[in-house]
Design an enzyme around this catalytic site. Structure first.
Site, mmCIF file in Angstrom:
data_model
loop_
_atom_site.group_PDB
_atom_site.id
_atom_site.type_symbol
_atom_site.label_atom_id
_atom_site.label_comp_id
_atom_site.label_asym_id
_atom_site.label_seq_id
_atom_site.Cartn_x
_atom_site.Cartn_y
_atom_site.Cartn_z
ATOM 1 N N PRO A 278 -68.347 -24.005 -16.261
ATOM 2 C CG PRO A 278 -68.210 -23.899 -13.934
ATOM 3 C CD PRO A 278 -68.583 -24.805 -15.063
ATOM 4 C CB THR A 309 -69.317 -29.290 -15.115
ATOM 5 O OG1 THR A 309 -68.761 -28.150 -15.759
ATOM 6 C CG2 THR A 309 -70.363 -29.896 -16.016
ATOM 7 C CG ASP A 336 -67.974 -29.536 -29.719
ATOM 8 O OD1 ASP A 336 -69.166 -29.224 -29.830
ATOM 9 O OD2 ASP A 336 -67.077 -29.096 -30.463
ATOM 10 N N GLY A 337 -67.213 -30.796 -25.196
ATOM 11 C CA GLY A 337 -66.888 -31.773 -24.154
ATOM 12 C C GLY A 337 -68.104 -32.181 -23.331
ATOM 13 C CD GLU A 341 -67.627 -34.593 -19.180
ATOM 14 O OE1 GLU A 341 -68.377 -34.264 -18.244
ATOM 15 O OE2 GLU A 341 -66.410 -34.300 -19.217
ATOM 16 N N GLY A 369 -64.523 -25.135 -28.498
ATOM 17 C CA GLY A 369 -64.899 -25.998 -29.619
ATOM 18 C C GLY A 369 -66.410 -26.153 -29.611
ATOM 19 N NE ARG A 441 -56.613 -26.133 -26.907
ATOM 20 C CZ ARG A 441 -57.783 -26.592 -26.473
ATOM 21 N NH1 ARG A 441 -58.675 -25.783 -25.963
ATOM 22 N NH2 ARG A 441 -58.038 -27.873 -26.526
#
Ligand SMILES: Nc1ncnc2c1ncn2[C@@H]1O[C@H](COP(=O)(O)OP(=O)(O)OP(=O)(O)O)[C@@H](O)[C@H]1O
Length: 653
Positions: A278, A309, A336-337, A341, A369, A441
């Site tokens: 989220p 999550t 992509d995180g 995981e 990303g 960023r």
């Protein structure tokens, strides 16, 4: 309610129940519209339309009752009339190519907003709905439905009726093409179906006002097609009723044929666990998923469970504890995180071999990303990525295994995307505080560090597969089409070939490291010259061509060639030279620059010589310790549009 509004409501409700459908046939590339809707029915619709101002349109595809959460699909009901549908089908025809082309460049700007010409309620003939856009098809059992005002045609000359019929009410609610109740119906011969339809026609003659028309023939092939319709920058699920003529097939036979062609080389009705972060991107991952992705998945008859999550690292525990028998796909609605995981959570399981054999891991791009989606689905648009998810080919891709002293004894960590040290790592990790800026960023961070001409001294040891740029090109050409059938980009077809090889199974052997950290650096690894490594600007290794939507950092990356890309720049490079290098990142031509080293490698070890910096692995911060990485070939199943990474045109660079 006064009488007139009651009448109006009744009339509008009747209008909404009407269906007008075009004739169509199946061709190699899709469903071809061959004839317009019957002109009488259009005229009567038109005349009724002119009497009603408040309900002036007859919807062709307003029946979304079986699309869960369909509210967003209905939000353009006003546009959903026969006129727009006709124009849009024509647009689909144009767009089968347009989508392919825009996908190539991986921009989210599609040219879907073509000017629609009003075709006065007629479907343009000779237009094609490509199989690549068809999500579902179902046979409409007209004998079960009483909502339709329409005309029946019979091909059997012996069954031609002479006389007069004004209108025939038939119910067209339909049943699932694979529903058991429909199977017995499907088993009947076409003659039986036609007889039944004719009898039905007689029994439903409205009170005598019309003409028996010996040109009318009975068709039994009314098929409801659900397809991905371009709308602004997205695709949305829409339905369309077609009378499909086929010399060999009727009813469910046609449905089966359409579904087979539409899902050639891929799996239908995926069982998906969607893990939503989220906080992904600008915090709108859930909204993006629910509005852009979910309706398409449901329209494609996928089963979808949702998990959110709740903290950093939560997706690792979710993947570790997951019942792998419940799903065949894990879709990460995130950046992509979360895929990082999930892959690591599965890796920690005792039954990791089964987990990596059973599950396919993919991304629906809802973060900042979204390199996995850009590389694998060829887009960072969530709705187009969803279309790719349901249409794509399961393919094994290489994974990289990372070892560092602080964790490798417990379990090494897997990386599907990249590891970086220097300018890019700092830009990725140290700009978390401006997360609200979204993808920008990262670019700001890179520009800032490049302008400072920061250097990141280290030692680097490499096991080469292709050392020079010429070697890289040769390797790429050798492996580019490795085992893959040709892709027909013109027709938007998934595959030209019928036989898609089964994805092979892996075993515990596939997890075994060839170069364990504890065994030191093997003799056949090369140490990079210290004049290079003492002045590193960017050290970047990876397995996917894109590291962000417009950043083609590794244009020579291939899904399963058993090696990873290594790109290095010198921190001493003048800003006047670095600027064109960075500006070439969208085209991938930076690797041609003499200041940029580019090799394909099997493994490496990097030993940082400074303290105040970071490693970034798949966008995650890693300890600043010696890092050793090797490729684990073909470990993970993912979904690749057309069975390959997005076209990078490396061979023409
Ligand atoms: N509920 C949560 N609270 C805080 N962090 C979370 C939560 N859920 C996931 N995370 C973390 O957010 C990080 C970024 O996730 P993700 O990649 O999905 O988003 P993103 O917007 O693309 O971010 P990035 O650009 O950093 O990759 C991951 O490291 C993940 O562990």
């Amino acid at each position: 309610m006064d009488f007139s509004s009651k009448t109006l409501k009744k009339k509008s409700s009747k209008l909404r129940k009407e269906r007008i459908y075009s004739k169509a046939i199946l061709i190699d590339t899709g469903i071809l519209i061959t004839a317009q809707p019957d002109s009488d029915s259009l005229k009567s619709t038109d005349s009724r339309r002119s009497h009603s101002h408040t309900h002036s349109r007859t919807s062709l595809s307003d029946n979304h009752e079986d699309l869960i959460n369909s509210s967003n699909l209905d939000d353009d009901d006003d546009n959903d009339d026969i006129f727009e549908t006709a124009s849009l089908i024509s647009c689909v025809t144009c767009l089968s190519d347009t989508f392919s082309k825009t996908s190539n460049t991986t921009t989210t700007t599609t040219t879907t907003d073509l000017p629609y010409t009003s075709l006065k309620g007629k479907f343009p003939t000779n237009t094609v709905i490509p199989y690549g856009r068809i999500l579902h098809a179902k046979f409409i059992d007209r004998n079960r439905d009483s909502n339709m005002v329409g005309k029946i045609r019979t091909k059997s000359s012996s069954r031609k009726l002479r006389g007069s019929i004004a209108s025939i009410d038939l119910n067209l609610s339909g049943v699932e093409s694979n529903g058991s109740s429909n199977e017995s119906f499907a088993r009947r011969s076409s003659i039986e179906l036609k007889d039944y339809a004719v009898n039905r026609r007689l029994s439903n003659v409205s009170i005598g006002h019309s003409i028996f028309d010996d040109d009318y023939e009975s068709s039994t092939n009314l098929i409801e097609i659900t397809f991905a319709k371009p709308r602004r920058h997205d695709v949305v699920a829409k339905k369309l009723l077609l009378d499909i003529d086929d010399s060999l097939l009727v009813g469910n036979g046609i449905v089966q044929e359409i579904l087979e062609r539409s899902y050639r080389g891929t799996k239908r009705k995926r069982k998906i666990l969607v893990i939503i972060n989220p906080y992904g991107g600008k915090g709108n991952a859930k909204k993006l998923f629910m509005t852009k992705c979910y309706p398409l998945l449901i329209a494609s008859r996928c089963t979808v469970d949702l998990a959110y999550t709740k903290f950093s690292g939560h997706a690792i525990t979710l993947a570790e504890a997951l019942d792998i028998n419940k799903y065949d796909t894990i879709a990460c609605a995130s950046g992509d995180g979360i895929p990082y995981e999930v892959i690591n959570g599965l890796y920690r399981r005792k039954d990791r071999v089964e987990a990596f054999n059973k599950l396919t891991i993919t991304q629906l791009p809802c973060g900042s990303g979204n390199a996995m989606s850009v590389s694998c689905h060829w887009t960072d648009n969530p709705s187009y990525a969803t279309l790719s998810l349901v249409k794509s080919t399961e393919t094994r891709i290489d994974i990289m295994c990372c070892s560092q002293p602080s964790y490798y004894n417990e379990h090494p960590r897997l990386s599907f995307l990249s590891q970086t040290y220097g300018v890019i790592a700092e830009s990725d990790i140290n700009t978390e505080f401006i997360r609200w800026l979204g993808a920008a960023r990262f670019e700001i961070g890179v520009a800032f560090n490049i302008l400072q001409r920061k250097k990141y001294p280290c030692d680097i040891y490499v096991k080469y597969a292709a050392k020079t740029k010429n070697d890289v090109k040769t390797h790429y050409m050798n492996y580019k089409n490795n085992g893959l059938p040709p892709f027909d980009i013109e027709t938007d077809n998934i595959y030209c070939a019928d036989d898609i090889p089964e994805v092979e199974m892996i075993s515990e052997e596939n997890f075994k490291l060839r170069y364990p950290f504890s065994e030191g650096i093997p003799d056949d690894w090369e140490k990079l010259d210290s004049s290079v490594t003492d002045n590193i600007g960017i050290f970047y290794t990876g397995k996917m061509p894109y590291i962000a939507a417009d950043t083609k950092f590794f244009p020579a990356a291939l899904p399963s060639d058993g090696v990873m890309e290594m790109v290095i720049t010198d921190g001493r490079t003048a800003v006047s030279r670095m600027v064109p290098i960075l500006l070439a990142l969208d085209k991938g031509t930076h690797i041609q620059q003499p200041e940029v080293l580019h090799s394909k490698i099997l493994a490496y070890k990097i030993v940082p010589k400074i303290k105040n910096t970071v490693f970034a692995v798949d966008g995650e911060k890693f300890p600043l310790e010696p890092l050793q990485v090797e490729v684990l070939p073909r470990l993970c199943k993912t979904l690749l549009r057309n069975g390959r990474f997005v076209e990078t045109e490396f061979d023409t660079i």
